[in-house]
Design a protein around this motif. Structure first.
Motif, PDB file in Angstrom:
ATOM      1  N   SER A  18       0.851  -1.204   0.000  1.00  0.00           N
ATOM      2  CA  SER A  18       0.000   0.000   0.000  1.00  0.00           C
ATOM      3  C   SER A  18       0.881   1.246   0.000  1.00  0.00           C
ATOM      4  O   SER A  18       1.496   1.564   1.021  1.00  0.00           O
ATOM      5  N   ILE A  19       0.949   1.938  -1.134  1.00  0.00           N
ATOM      6  CA  ILE A  19       1.772   3.152  -1.210  1.00  0.00           C
ATOM      7  C   ILE A  19       0.945   4.320  -1.730  1.00  0.00           C
ATOM      8  O   ILE A  19      -0.003   4.139  -2.501  1.00  0.00           O
ATOM      9  N   ARG A  20       1.364   5.513  -1.270  1.00  0.00           N
ATOM     10  CA  ARG A  20       0.664   6.736  -1.683  1.00  0.00           C
ATOM     11  C   ARG A  20       1.023   7.087  -3.121  1.00  0.00           C
ATOM     12  O   ARG A  20       0.224   7.650  -3.861  1.00  0.00           O
ATOM     13  N   LYS A  21       2.248   6.730  -3.486  1.00  0.00           N
ATOM     14  CA  LYS A  21       2.760   7.021  -4.830  1.00  0.00           C
ATOM     15  C   LYS A  21       1.815   6.443  -5.892  1.00  0.00           C
ATOM     16  O   LYS A  21       1.321   5.321  -5.737  1.00  0.00           O
ATOM     17  N   LYS A  22       1.614   7.208  -6.954  1.00  0.00           N
ATOM     18  CA  LYS A  22       0.647   6.803  -7.979  1.00  0.00           C
ATOM     19  C   LYS A  22       1.084   5.537  -8.702  1.00  0.00           C
ATOM     20  O   LYS A  22       2.231   5.397  -9.098  1.00  0.00           O
TER      21      LYS A  22
ATOM     22  N   SER B 104      -6.186   3.107 -14.860  1.00  0.00           N
ATOM     23  CA  SER B 104      -6.307   4.417 -14.213  1.00  0.00           C
ATOM     24  C   SER B 104      -5.201   4.549 -13.176  1.00  0.00           C
ATOM     25  O   SER B 104      -4.545   3.566 -12.818  1.00  0.00           O
ATOM     26  N   ASP B 105      -5.040   5.756 -12.663  1.00  0.00           N
ATOM     27  CA  ASP B 105      -4.053   5.972 -11.611  1.00  0.00           C
ATOM     28  C   ASP B 105      -4.669   5.678 -10.251  1.00  0.00           C
ATOM     29  O   ASP B 105      -5.823   6.017  -9.994  1.00  0.00           O
ATOM     30  N   LEU B 106      -3.877   5.070  -9.382  1.00  0.00           N
ATOM     31  CA  LEU B 106      -4.334   4.769  -8.022  1.00  0.00           C
ATOM     32  C   LEU B 106      -3.280   5.215  -7.029  1.00  0.00           C
ATOM     33  O   LEU B 106      -2.104   4.876  -7.149  1.00  0.00           O
ATOM     34  N   SER B 107      -3.713   6.013  -6.057  1.00  0.00           N
ATOM     35  CA  SER B 107      -2.850   6.359  -4.934  1.00  0.00           C
ATOM     36  C   SER B 107      -3.551   5.815  -3.697  1.00  0.00           C
ATOM     37  O   SER B 107      -4.649   6.266  -3.355  1.00  0.00           O
ATOM     38  N   VAL B 108      -2.949   4.811  -3.054  1.00  0.00           N
ATOM     39  CA  VAL B 108      -3.653   4.146  -1.949  1.00  0.00           C
ATOM     40  C   VAL B 108      -3.738   5.107  -0.761  1.00  0.00           C
ATOM     41  O   VAL B 108      -2.708   5.555  -0.249  1.00  0.00           O
ATOM     42  N   PRO B 109      -4.964   5.461  -0.338  1.00  0.00           N
ATOM     43  CA  PRO B 109      -5.105   6.410   0.770  1.00  0.00           C
ATOM     44  C   PRO B 109      -4.842   5.741   2.125  1.00  0.00           C
ATOM     45  O   PRO B 109      -4.644   4.526   2.197  1.00  0.00           O
ATOM     46  N   GLY B 110      -4.822   6.512   3.166  1.00  0.00           N
ATOM     47  CA  GLY B 110      -4.662   5.979   4.516  1.00  0.00           C
ATOM     48  C   GLY B 110      -3.211   5.973   4.965  1.00  0.00           C
ATOM     49  O   GLY B 110      -2.295   6.274   4.192  1.00  0.00           O
ATOM     50  N   ARG B 111      -3.011   5.646   6.257  1.00  0.00           N
ATOM     51  CA  ARG B 111      -1.653   5.579   6.800  1.00  0.00           C
ATOM     52  C   ARG B 111      -1.168   4.142   6.754  1.00  0.00           C
ATOM     53  O   ARG B 111      -1.836   3.246   7.251  1.00  0.00           O
ATOM     54  N   HIS B 112      -0.039   3.911   6.175  1.00  0.00           N
ATOM     55  CA  HIS B 112       0.489   2.554   6.092  1.00  0.00           C
ATOM     56  C   HIS B 112       1.949   2.545   6.521  1.00  0.00           C
ATOM     57  O   HIS B 112       2.643   3.546   6.406  1.00  0.00           O
ATOM     58  N   ASP B 113       2.394   1.388   6.990  1.00  0.00           N
ATOM     59  CA  ASP B 113       3.827   1.234   7.244  1.00  0.00           C
ATOM     60  C   ASP B 113       4.593   1.523   5.979  1.00  0.00           C
ATOM     61  O   ASP B 113       4.217   1.046   4.902  1.00  0.00           O
ATOM     62  N   SER B 114       5.688   2.224   6.112  1.00  0.00           N
ATOM     63  CA  SER B 114       6.525   2.326   4.916  1.00  0.00           C
ATOM     64  C   SER B 114       7.464   1.123   4.831  1.00  0.00           C
ATOM     65  O   SER B 114       8.053   0.861   3.803  1.00  0.00           O
TER      66      SER B 114
END
Lengths: 367, 367, 367, 367
Positions: free
Chosen positions: D315-319, D331-341
Motif C-alpha cells: 500500500s503506497i501513496r505514490k501513484k 487508471s491511476d491509483l494512490s492508496v489512501p490511509g496511513r500505512h507502514d513504509s
C-alpha cells in the motif's frame, strides 16, 4: 482416504486380485524387535477363525519391505506387503452386471465410475484385513513397550446364540475328548500328562447352526467383545478424539460391522442414572465399569470394554433375486465360490488389531 | 485434539463457566446467506428438548465473530461464540474432592493433572453441544446448496419405552387438546381454523416415567434415530473414511453416547445372510435398506439410517455412595443444582448437527 | 511423519539398501490411464541429470502394486515400488563411527538411538527421490485432466555460474555437432533430415567446472528454477495453506535444499514498493509477475515461478577432517564410492514432481 | 485451510474490520502459567517495529476466551481474541473495482467469487499477525517448559542496506545519547547510574532511507534473520516433516514473505562440497553450521538459523497505473490511509512466533 492415526499412522492399499496388498506404518518408534515370524500367530488366528481347528501355515506370509533392519524397527516408515496368488478373476465379471446383494459392488462402481477393480471385491475385499492384522501386531508391540496392555477379543454370540459366559473348554487327553479333565490316564496324573491339551471350542448349538447355514448355502452373523486391560487413566480427548470416537472410527473400517457399543451400551439407555452411574471406589476406579472404562471420552483406568455387531457373510450360495443391469431385469443370483459361512468367527483378531492401532496412537500422544 | 473434518473442519473451544464457548468452521464456501437468526430454531430445539413445550427465546444467542459479511459467508473461517452468564462456580469445588459418578471429573483431573476447569464440567460440559448445534446449522446449509438433503433425528425410546412407531400427535383447537382433530369448532371448518395447531407429544407412559424419575431424583436414558435422505450414492471411502467411521467418530464426541448402530444394527448379527442381504431393485437401490444406506463404507443411494444409545443423565439428586478423596473415605453424594432428568430428549438436534458436520465434509470431498 | 497432502496424499517409504523403496498415493481419481511405461521418461530424466547425454534404460523400473486395473486408475490407493539391487552394504559400517560431514548420519543416529539403517543413507538416501518422481508422474496426470498445466524446472546456475538466460542448444546433424542448424546435409533440407536432432547442453564453462570438481574429488551446488503455467486464479488459502507454504513444505523435503524464493524473491527485499508492486493489466493479470503468480497465498492467474538453492553433494572423495567417535579423536575421511559431483543437475525433475504433488492436491481442493 | 500443526495446533480466524480476530490453540499442555499480561511484550514489539522508539500500550489487548483458569492453562483449547475498533470501512469499496497492486484484493475476489470481506484487507490483513504473535507467546512457553530454547529474530537488511553485523547500540545517560557509554555522570560510575539505558537503534543510513521512502509515498522491504538456540538434536522427520519444511510452511503464511533460506542458504549453491560441508567436532556438533542446524531434515544440535525475505509494503501513496474494472480502463491509483513504509521492521516478532509455533509442535512429537 485410506489412512488413520496421527502419531502412529497406517495407510492401507491393495486389491484382492492385484499383485499385492499391504500397509505402511508411520510413527513406529525405533528399536522394537520385529521379524516376519512375529506376524504368524495373529495371521493364523485370522485364517482359522479360532474355531478350535489346528491353525495351518499357509502362503499368506507378510514381507517387510522397509523400516526394519537387523531385526529391529529403524524409526523410518514400516511397510508390510502380502503377495496375492493367482486367482480366477473371470468369475467376477458377472458382478459388474449383477452386483451382489450386501456387497459394495454397486456403490463402488457408482463412486469410481466403473473403473474399480471388482476381482475378488478389489480394494473392498475382506482380504484387506490381512495387512490390518499385520499392523495390529506392530501396534501391540508399541503398546506394550513400557507396560502390559493386553487386548483380548472373542466371539460372544453367533447366529443369535449368546455364549458370552465363555466358550466351552474341551480337554483332550490320550486322544479322548472330555468336558472335564480326567483325573488319570495311562501317563499318570493329569497335570503332567504329555498328551493333554485344552482347547476352547464353540458350543455345540453354535456348531450345529453353522453347519445348518452351510448346508442351506446361507450364512450367520455374530458379536465380538473386546477387552483392553492395563491402560492408564487420562488417554483421549473430550470431544472429537474421544476414545470411543477413535475406536469406533477404526472398527467401522472393518468390512461388515453394523454396530458398536461401549460398557453397558444400548442397555444403558434403558437404565436409570442411579443404576448406570458408577460410584468411584477407594482405588479411584469405577466399581461396575458400565461406562466401559471411559468417561467424557477419557480412559478412567478401568478396562476398556466394547462389543461389535457383525453382519452375516454377504456372499451366499442360496439364490437371491436381484437386478441384472446388463439384462435390465431382476434375475436369480447364486454367488459361486467358497466363502466363509460366518466371517464373525475370524473377526476377533481384526478387532484387536484395529484397537491396537488406535491405542498405539493414543499412548504416543503427548500429555 | 478438538477439531474434526478435512474439507469442512470444526474446532470447538470453551468451558461452561469461562467467558465464552464457541466453534471455528474452516472450509465454509463463500456466498452462503447466513445471519445470527438462522441459529435460533436449532438452538431452541436443543434447549427445549422438543418435548412439545413452547420453545422460549433465551440468552444463548450466538455471535458471529468472523467469516460473514453483508449477510453472506466470505469463504474465510467462520467463528461463532456464545457468551456464558455468571454462574455459581463455587458449587463445583466439591467435585474436585468427590468426583461425580458417571462424570468426567475424575478422568479429566488425572489427564490434566488437576489444572482442568471443573466449574460446570468445564470443557466437558454438555453446554459445549451448543456451538456444535451452531456448526450444524452452517453444515446443513452447505449440504443443501445443490440438492435437498434433509437430516431428521428424533427420540424413539426413553427409559426403555419404545415409541419408534412415531410420537403421538396432539391436536390443539380452541385451546382444547385432543388426540384427533375436531371436525368443527367455533371458527368454522377445522382446516382453516386460526387457533388450530398440531404438536408432537411424548406418549403418556414416557411422560409419566420422566416424572417418576424426577420425583425420585433419578434420571433416564434414551435412543435417538437419525435418517438422512437425498444423499447421492458414492460418498465415503472403503476403509478409514467409511461413512460409518466418520459418523460414529462424530457421534461419540457427543457427551453421554454409549452405542451406535446402522441399518439393522445389532439385530443384523442375529440374522441369516439371506435375511439381511438386500437385493438391488430396478432403481439400483437396495430394497430393504438393512445396511442403513451404506455398503463397503460407501453410500448406496438409500437413506442413511442409524440409532444412537444415550445414557441416563449422570448428575442426580439421589444419593450415591462414592469416594471422597479429601477425606479418604467413601461418602454419600447428592449432586446439587437443576439438571435434566433425561438429556436424551435434547439430543436429536445435536445428533443432526454432528451428522451434518460429517456430511458437509463428505459432499465437499472431490471425486 | 512421511506423508503429505490432504486431497492427493503421498506416503513415502523405504531404505536405500532395503528390499524396496516406494510410495502410496491416496486420492487418485478413478479412470486415469496409467501404465508402468508412463514412469520411464521422468525416471530417465532423474537418472541422467538431463545433461545432454543419452538416457539409458536401467533397472530402476517402478512396479505398480495397487490402484491400477486394465490400464486405468481404480480410485483405490495407488502404490508404486522400486526394488533395490544388492549393494555393498558393509561400506557403510564406517559411517556409524565417523558420520559424514554434511550428511544426516549423525542426526539420524541421535534421533533413532542408533537403530537407523545407515546402509546407503537408509531412509535419508537421495534414492528416495525415485518414488517421488513416480508420484510426480501421477500428479502431473491428475493436474492435466481438464486443462494443460505444464510444469517445467531446469538448472539455471551450477557452481556459481548463472546460465538462466537458457541452456545452449546443440544441433546434431549427420553426426556433426554445431551451434546452429546446418542448412543442408546429404539427406536434403534440414527440416526433414532423419538424423537431425537438437539437444540442450550445459554451457562449456559449467561442464569445465564440473570436470574440475570431479578431478579434485569435490562437488558443486546449483539453482533450479521452476515455472508452472496454466494454473487458474484462486488456488490456495490465505494463511497456512498458502501456495508458497505448500510448495516450500514439499520442496524442503528434497534432500539438499537450502533455500527457496518466489517471483522476485530475495531481490524483492531490496526493491521499493513502486518497483516490486505489480499493476494489474486489462487481462486481470499482474504485468511483471514479481510476486511469482501468487498474492496473499492465492494464485493470481500468472505463471507460478520459484527458484530452489541446492547445496553441493556432501559425499566427496576429498579428505575432510572430522570426528571419529569410535576412536574418540578427529581423523581424516575420504568418502569412498561413486557419487554425483553435482546432484543439482538431476534435481529439476524432482522439483517438478514435488510441485505437481502440491498442485494436484490444490486443484482437488473444493472451492 | 487456516490451521497448522499436529500436536500443537493453531486455527486462525477473523477479518480486519469484523468484530474480532483470534486464534484457537489446541494441544496446549495443562499447568502453564498464563495471563493476558504475558502477551504485552510481544504485541508491543509487533506494534512499534522494535525501531528504538518507546513502545506504547495501545488498545490491541488480547482476551482469553477459553483454556485458562486460575492463571494456568487447563489443557483444553486455548482461545485468544482481539476486538477490532470501528474503522472507516467505506474506504475499501474502491478496491473491489480497482484492486491494489501487490495485494490479494484481486486473487481473493476471484477465489471467493466476490463475497470476500475487503474492508482493511479482510482475512488477508497484516492485522491477522496479531493473533499469531499471541499464539507465539504461548508456544514459547511450551517450548521452554523443560529447557531454555531462546528464539531471536531481528532485521539484518532494510531497503538493501545490510546491517547484519548488528544494530548500533545507543547509550543514553543523563538524557544524553552517545555511541559509547560515558565513564561518569553526575550520578557516579556509569554501571550503577539509575538513568542509564542502552537501546538498539537502526543505522543512520537505514533511518534516512526510510524517511526518503516515506516522503516519496513509497515503501521498503527487508530481511529478517532468526536464530534458535538450545534445541536438542533429533527433532524433525526425514521427508515431509523436515524442520525446514515445517518452518518454511509457517513462515510463508506471513503476508509479504518472498523467500527463505537456511544456514548458508542460496550462497551454498555457489560453494564447493569441501567448503559447505561441516566437519563434526569432538562435541558432536558441526563446526561451521552452514546447514543452519539441520541435516536430512533433522536438528543436529547446532543453532537453527534462517533468513526471511520480506517485500516492500504494497500500500503506497505514490501513484500506480492499474486496471479499474468498473471503468474497464487503466487508471491511476494512490492508496489512501496511513500505512507502514516498511513492515519488515515489525516482522521479527512475527517470524519468532511462527518459529515457536512450529517448534512447540516438534518438541511435543513423540520419539
Amino acid at each position: 482416504m485410506n489412512s488413520f492415526g496421527r502419531y502412529f499412522r497406517v495407510s492401507i492399499f491393495g486389491e484382492s486380485h492385484g499383485p499385492a496388498i499391504g500397509i505402511v506404518m508411520d510413527g513406529v518408534p525405533a528399536g522394537i524387535p520385529l521379524s516376519e515370524d512375529d506376524f504368524t500367530e495373529d495371521i493364523d488366528r485370522r485364517r482359522s477363525g479360532g474355531d478350535g481347528t489346528t491353525p495351518r501355515r499357509e502362503p499368506d506370509c507378510p514381507e517387510i519391505l522397509s523400516g526394519v533392519h537387523d531385526g529391529f524397527t529403524t524409526g523410518a516408515p514400516l511397510t508390510v506387503i502380502i503377495k496375492n496368488e493367482n486367482a480366477h478373476s473371470s468369475d467376477y465379471d458377472l458382478f459388474r452386471d449383477m452386483p451382489r446383494p450386501g456387497h459394495a459392488d454397486r456403490a463402488a462402481s457408482v463412486k469410481w465410475n466403473g473403473y474399480n477393480d471388482m476381482r475378488g471385491g478389489g480394494h473392498f475385499s475382506g482380504r484387506l484385513t490381512l495387512p490390518i492384522v499385520a499392523a495390529g501386531v506392530v501396534a501391540k508391540k508399541i503398546l506394550c513397550r513400557n507396560a502390559m496392555i493386553p487386548i483380548n477379543a472373542r466371539c460372544i454370540e453367533i447366529g443369535g446364540i449368546d455364549f458370552s459366559s465363555g466358550m466351552k473348554i474341551m480337554y483332550i487327553c490320550d486322544n479322548i475328548e472330555a468336558s472335564e479333565p480326567s483325573d488319570t490316564c495311562r501317563f499318570g496324573p493329569c497335570e503332567e500328562c504329555p498328551s493333554r491339551s485344552a482347547v476352547e471350542v464353540l458350543p455345540i448349538p453354535v456348531i450345529a447352526a453353522i453347519e445348518r447355514a452351510m448346508e442351506a448355502g446361507d450364512s450367520l452373523g455374530g458379536v465380538v467383545e473386546c477387552v483392553v486391560e492395563g491402560l492408564p487413566a487420562g488417554l483421549g480427548e473430550p470431544f472429537f478424539d474421544s476414545v470411543e470416537s477413535l475406536i469406533s472410527h477404526a472398527v467401522f473400517a472393518i468390512p461388515g460391522v453394523r454396530g458398536i457399543e461401549f460398557g453397558d451400551g444400548f442397555r444403558a439407555s434403558k437404565m436409570k442414572g442411579s443404576e448406570h452411574n458408577d460410584p468411584i471406589g477407594k482405588d479411584g476406579l469405577p466399581q461396575k465399569n458400565g461406562a466401559g472404562g471411559i468417561n467424557g471420552g477419557i480412559t478412567n483406568g478401568a478396562p476398556v470394554v466394547f462389543r461389535v455387531a457383525l453382519k452375516p457373510t454377504s456372499s451366499i450360495r442360496k439364490k437371491q433375486h436381484t437386478m441384472n443391469f446388463a439384462k435390465g431385469e431382476m434375475s436369480d443370483l447364486s454367488v459361486p465360490g467358497r466363502h466363509d459361512s460366518c466371517f464373525a468367527l475370524r473377526a476377533p483378531v481384526v478387532v484387536e488389531a484395529m484397537t491396537a492401532i488406535v491405542l498405539a496412537d493414543l499412548v504416543r500422544m503427548p500429555i
